[in-house]
Write an enzyme that holds these catalytic residues in place. Sequence first.
Site, PDB file in Angstrom:
ATOM      1  N   GLU A 165       7.310  -0.572  -5.709  1.00  0.00           N
ATOM      2  CA  GLU A 165       5.853  -0.402  -5.681  1.00  0.00           C
ATOM      3  C   GLU A 165       5.478   0.753  -6.583  1.00  0.00           C
ATOM      4  O   GLU A 165       6.121   1.803  -6.557  1.00  0.00           O
ATOM      5  CB  GLU A 165       5.325  -0.067  -4.267  1.00  0.00           C
ATOM      6  CG  GLU A 165       5.268  -1.232  -3.318  1.00  0.00           C
ATOM      7  CD  GLU A 165       4.711  -0.840  -1.943  1.00  0.00           C
ATOM      8  OE1 GLU A 165       3.905   0.116  -1.865  1.00  0.00           O
ATOM      9  OE2 GLU A 165       5.089  -1.504  -0.964  1.00  0.00           O
ATOM     10  N   ASN A 208       9.449   3.049  -3.755  1.00  0.00           N
ATOM     11  CA  ASN A 208       8.001   2.992  -3.916  1.00  0.00           C
ATOM     12  C   ASN A 208       7.546   4.388  -4.334  1.00  0.00           C
ATOM     13  O   ASN A 208       7.804   5.367  -3.632  1.00  0.00           O
ATOM     14  CB  ASN A 208       7.324   2.594  -2.601  1.00  0.00           C
ATOM     15  CG  ASN A 208       7.715   1.190  -2.159  1.00  0.00           C
ATOM     16  OD1 ASN A 208       8.392   0.457  -2.887  1.00  0.00           O
ATOM     17  ND2 ASN A 208       7.295   0.806  -0.973  1.00  0.00           N
TER      18      ASN A 208
HETATM   19  C1  PNW Z   1       2.400   1.869   0.676  1.00  0.00           C
HETATM   20  N1  PNW Z   1       0.968   7.910   2.663  1.00  0.00           N
HETATM   21  O1  PNW Z   1       1.784   2.524   1.736  1.00  0.00           O
HETATM   22  C2  PNW Z   1       2.658   0.490   1.268  1.00  0.00           C
HETATM   23  O2  PNW Z   1       3.954   0.002   1.100  1.00  0.00           O
HETATM   24  C3  PNW Z   1       1.622  -0.528   0.918  1.00  0.00           C
HETATM   25  O3  PNW Z   1       1.561  -1.473   1.926  1.00  0.00           O
HETATM   26  C4  PNW Z   1       0.305   0.161   0.635  1.00  0.00           C
HETATM   27  O4  PNW Z   1      -0.732  -0.747   0.441  1.00  0.00           O
HETATM   28  C5  PNW Z   1       0.506   1.030  -0.595  1.00  0.00           C
HETATM   29  O5  PNW Z   1       1.575   1.944  -0.418  1.00  0.00           O
HETATM   30  C6  PNW Z   1      -0.738   1.812  -0.984  1.00  0.00           C
HETATM   31  O6  PNW Z   1      -1.113   2.693   0.037  1.00  0.00           O
HETATM   32  C7  PNW Z   1       1.611   3.872   1.884  1.00  0.00           C
HETATM   33  O7  PNW Z   1      -0.009   8.242   3.375  1.00  0.00           O
HETATM   34  C8  PNW Z   1       0.597   4.275   2.754  1.00  0.00           C
HETATM   35  O8  PNW Z   1       1.745   8.760   2.189  1.00  0.00           O
HETATM   36  C9  PNW Z   1       0.395   5.603   3.010  1.00  0.00           C
HETATM   37  C10 PNW Z   1       1.197   6.553   2.401  1.00  0.00           C
HETATM   38  C11 PNW Z   1       2.203   6.158   1.526  1.00  0.00           C
HETATM   39  C12 PNW Z   1       2.408   4.820   1.266  1.00  0.00           C
END
Ligand code: PNW
Length: 473
Positions: A375, A300
């Site tokens: 992702e 991701n």
């Molecule tokens: C990912 N950060 O989340 C997740 O896999 C998803 O569920 C989410 O909706 C998407 O990215 C967008 O945020 C993250 O704070 C949430 O570094 C927070 C972080 C990274 C990824």
Amino acid sequence: TQAETRLPGLMFPTGFVWGAATSAYQIEGAVTADGRGTSVWDTFVSRPGSVVGGENADVAIDHYNRYRDDVRLMADLGLTAYRFSVSWPRIQPDGAGEINAKGLDFYKRLVDELLSYGIDPWVTLYHWDLPQALEDAGGWPARDTSKRFADFAAVVHDGLGDRVRNWSTVNEPWCAAFLGYASGEHAPGRREPAAAVRAAHHLNLAHGLAVQAMRAQRADSLIGGCVNLYAITPASDSEADRDAARRIDGLQNRFFLDALLTGAYPEDVLEDLREITDTGFIQDGDLGTIAAPIDMLLINYYSRFTVSGAPGGAQSAAAAPTDSGSPWVGSEHVGFVNGGRPVTAMGWEIDDSGLNELLVRLTREYPPIPLIISENGAAFEDELTADDRVHDPDRLAYIDAHLRTCHAAIEAGIPLQGYFAWSLMDNFEWAWGYDKRFGLVYVDYPTQRRILKDSALWYAETARHGGLLGPAE
Ligand code: PNW
């Protein structure tokens, strides 16, 4: 269609996976339907101050009831694959034992619906919705949770393995461990740095034990681990800034990559961590389990961090929307500096060169393994126009740029086999609630109406064409 009036453009290899992704808690709603148990997210969202606007995902985008329409939408978009997660408390309401057949049935129906349109289901086993009963027993900092996860993985794999080929275990163990147990901005909202380190190890172990359990059931499943990686740059060439970059890269990237792909934790990271916890909970044989051979690595990717070791940092990288601590255990002094690039609505800097950097690095520094971008995407302020359109040129440009990077990587011989946009539809963006829209498809929350954004129409055309279209002829 436009495809026929344009030059061929950048074609991707035949068989390249064109997908979009979601996760159970973010879209399903129906939190009490058919015997579903409670997850840590259900508990967390009911605590004042944990989600912007006090929102929750009791209804979310009602996918549990609307999955047939949603699958038809995917078919309209020409997707060849859909990545979703299975809600653990739907399958095992208390996280162990008894299987709730009605919960498993939902995913059987969903998978059959996808297959009827020729869409390949990609199942994520854990996207953060730990059964509350397991949190009450200690959560991820407790070693036993890894074993419970392997049992759960076996149940789902047994139930769906005849019709699902592509599997991933834990989505973003970094987030689950450090946002859940150190900064507390995600469920269960604990702020215990030492416990977060144990959680990180046990999430890795859970991955390894699940791979073992699933392999024992059938040999033809393709199984991967899923990590969220960032490109990381020191703010300057100073020793302090370079050390900051080493630390953040260590916690964010190498702690997970090295364990999964080489069977060892990076020595320098362990040394940093020993200042906050003794690491005796890492038992002999664990790393062998964690590094069990996998068929692919799911990545991701969203952004790049520029970091500084000068005192006075302390803020989290992706600034949290709620009152929370630092996820950077033992490296709280590190500062996250504005790198001067345009940002998304999350405040995340847009930088597709970071993706290239990571892909090249993975190829150079780790044993060869097929890669999937599981992702990639962006939140922007979307507006529904009077004639029911959503013009989102920024999101379109973001995905276009990252796909170009993917194409170049493939040309350079990097074994990148697929791309999943995050997200198929607008949904519950964790601590941010419904405020941040990542979807290719706009969701009008009051009516649950789905509207294709411009980016969705463009992505559909790209997927159908099998590559990025060139300019008009
Ligand atoms: C990912 N950060 O989340 C997740 O896999 C998803 O569920 C989410 O909706 C998407 O990215 C967008 O945020 C993250 O704070 C949430 O570094 C927070 C972080 C990274 C990824």
